[in-house]
Scaffold this active site. Structure first.
Site, PDB file in Angstrom:
ATOM      1  N   GLY A  46       0.832  -1.199   0.000  1.00 11.96           N
ATOM      2  CA  GLY A  46       0.000   0.000   0.000  1.00 11.96           C
ATOM      3  C   GLY A  46       0.861   1.241   0.000  1.00 11.96           C
ATOM      4  O   GLY A  46       2.057   1.189   0.336  1.00 11.96           O
ATOM      5  N   GLN A  51       2.634  10.188   1.542  1.00  9.39           N
ATOM      6  CA  GLN A  51       3.988   9.621   1.470  1.00  9.39           C
ATOM      7  C   GLN A  51       4.732  10.105   0.231  1.00  9.39           C
ATOM      8  O   GLN A  51       5.948   9.952   0.134  1.00  9.39           O
ATOM      9  CB  GLN A  51       3.929   8.084   1.486  1.00  9.39           C
ATOM     10  CG  GLN A  51       3.431   7.525   2.824  1.00  9.39           C
ATOM     11  CD  GLN A  51       3.302   6.009   2.783  1.00  9.39           C
ATOM     12  OE1 GLN A  51       2.325   5.482   2.258  1.00  9.39           O
ATOM     13  NE2 GLN A  51       4.288   5.309   3.325  1.00  9.39           N
ATOM     14  N   CYS A  88       6.352   0.092   7.594  1.00  9.28           N
ATOM     15  CA  CYS A  88       5.891   1.228   6.785  1.00  9.28           C
ATOM     16  C   CYS A  88       7.008   1.626   5.832  1.00  9.28           C
ATOM     17  O   CYS A  88       8.169   1.705   6.229  1.00  9.28           O
ATOM     18  CB  CYS A  88       5.535   2.390   7.703  1.00  9.28           C
ATOM     19  SG  CYS A  88       5.012   3.872   6.820  1.00  9.28           S
ATOM     20  N   LEU A  89       6.654   1.884   4.588  1.00  4.23           N
ATOM     21  CA  LEU A  89       7.666   2.274   3.607  1.00  4.23           C
ATOM     22  C   LEU A  89       8.312   3.615   3.979  1.00  4.23           C
ATOM     23  O   LEU A  89       9.398   3.921   3.506  1.00  4.23           O
ATOM     24  CB  LEU A  89       7.049   2.360   2.204  1.00  4.23           C
ATOM     25  CG  LEU A  89       6.561   1.024   1.626  1.00  4.23           C
ATOM     26  CD1 LEU A  89       5.825   1.243   0.317  1.00  4.23           C
ATOM     27  CD2 LEU A  89       7.720   0.051   1.438  1.00  4.23           C
ATOM     28  N   HIS A 130      -3.834   0.883   7.814  1.00  5.51           N
ATOM     29  CA  HIS A 130      -2.539   1.573   7.795  1.00  5.51           C
ATOM     30  C   HIS A 130      -2.565   2.751   6.817  1.00  5.51           C
ATOM     31  O   HIS A 130      -2.126   3.856   7.145  1.00  5.51           O
ATOM     32  CB  HIS A 130      -1.458   0.550   7.401  1.00  5.51           C
ATOM     33  CG  HIS A 130      -0.066   1.086   7.342  1.00  5.51           C
ATOM     34  ND1 HIS A 130       0.914   0.704   8.222  1.00  5.51           N
ATOM     35  CD2 HIS A 130       0.523   1.969   6.490  1.00  5.51           C
ATOM     36  CE1 HIS A 130       2.047   1.340   7.922  1.00  5.51           C
ATOM     37  NE2 HIS A 130       1.837   2.108   6.874  1.00  5.51           N
ATOM     38  N   GLU A 131      -3.119   2.524   5.610  1.00  9.91           N
ATOM     39  CA  GLU A 131      -3.128   3.596   4.595  1.00  9.91           C
ATOM     40  C   GLU A 131      -4.109   4.705   4.965  1.00  9.91           C
ATOM     41  O   GLU A 131      -3.829   5.883   4.765  1.00  9.91           O
ATOM     42  CB  GLU A 131      -3.467   3.034   3.206  1.00  9.91           C
ATOM     43  CG  GLU A 131      -2.492   1.979   2.685  1.00  9.91           C
ATOM     44  CD  GLU A 131      -1.029   2.323   2.871  1.00  9.91           C
ATOM     45  OE1 GLU A 131      -0.657   3.516   2.774  1.00  9.91           O
ATOM     46  OE2 GLU A 131      -0.240   1.401   3.140  1.00  9.91           O
ATOM     47  N   HIS A 134      -2.525   7.007   7.282  1.00  4.56           N
ATOM     48  CA  HIS A 134      -1.617   7.961   6.627  1.00  4.56           C
ATOM     49  C   HIS A 134      -2.374   9.220   6.199  1.00  4.56           C
ATOM     50  O   HIS A 134      -1.823  10.318   6.211  1.00  4.56           O
ATOM     51  CB  HIS A 134      -0.986   7.336   5.382  1.00  4.56           C
ATOM     52  CG  HIS A 134       0.299   6.597   5.651  1.00  4.56           C
ATOM     53  ND1 HIS A 134       1.419   7.189   6.183  1.00  4.56           N
ATOM     54  CD2 HIS A 134       0.649   5.302   5.423  1.00  4.56           C
ATOM     55  CE1 HIS A 134       2.402   6.297   6.285  1.00  4.56           C
ATOM     56  NE2 HIS A 134       1.960   5.132   5.837  1.00  4.56           N
TER      57      HIS A 134
HETATM   58 NI    NI Z   1       3.062   3.401   5.887  1.00  2.00          NI
END
Ligand code: NI
Length: 174
Positions: A46, A51, A88-89, A130-131, A134
């Site tokens: 995701g 981000q 998390c990226l 999670h997304e 964000h």
């Molecule tokens: Ni993340």
């Protein structure tokens, strides 16, 4: 369509509240395509617009080969509890156990503005939560009370004997 740099922890733009989308034209379509390309390149399950430095309520999730384009998503129902490792990226190299809802029901719009519903549990349910976090400027570390002890470096998972396949799967987060 481009692979763009993903902002990392410390960049204040990760903390901006996403603004609702009311225009479903070329700008949105390019943003969704960039999110998808960048997520797949990472790779992740995701990625959310903040981000990439865009404070808009847009995210993508891809689990089991199914791509979800989430515009103005919101959780309308949630059930159960699930505790699992999450990454998390935007916080590369670290994971933590995070308690989330086991299953969520989400209402969102697609790139043309058409409303749809999606529900998910397991990895999909976690990725959706999670997304959507964000889009509120929220990161998984916000659920932790003590970063020092709760944040797990990926290297220590190796030492703990979490096998390579599982580590690889863990890295596939958003
Ligand atoms: Ni993340």
């Amino acid at each position: 369509m481009s692979v763009l740099p993903i902002l990392t922890l410390g960049d204040p733009r990760l903390r901006l509240e996403g603004q609702p989308v009311d225009s479903f034209g070329k700008y949105l379509h390019e943003l969704i395509d960039d999110l998808t390309d960048t997520m797949r390149h990472a790779p992740g399950v995701g990625l959310a617009a903040p981000q990439l430095g865009e404070a808009l309520d847009v995210a993508v999730v891809e689990v089991s080969g199914r791509l979800l384009e989430l515009v103005n998503p919101r959780i309308v129902r949630a059930d159960g509890e699930d505790r699992d490792l999450e990454g998390c990226l935007s916080i590369p190299g670290f994971f933590a156990y995070v308690t989330r809802k086991e299953k969520v029901w989400v209402v969102a719009q697609d790139r043309r503005g058409k409303k749809y519903k999606v529900s998910g549990s397991g990895l999909l349910g976690r990725a959706l939560q999670h997304e959507i976090d964000h889009l509120d400027g929220k990161l998984f570390i916000d659920y932790l009370t003590d970063l020092e002890t709760e944040l797990i470096p990926v290297s220590s998972l190796e030492e703990e004997g979490v096998d390579e396949e599982e580590r690889e799967a863990l890295a596939h987060r958003g």
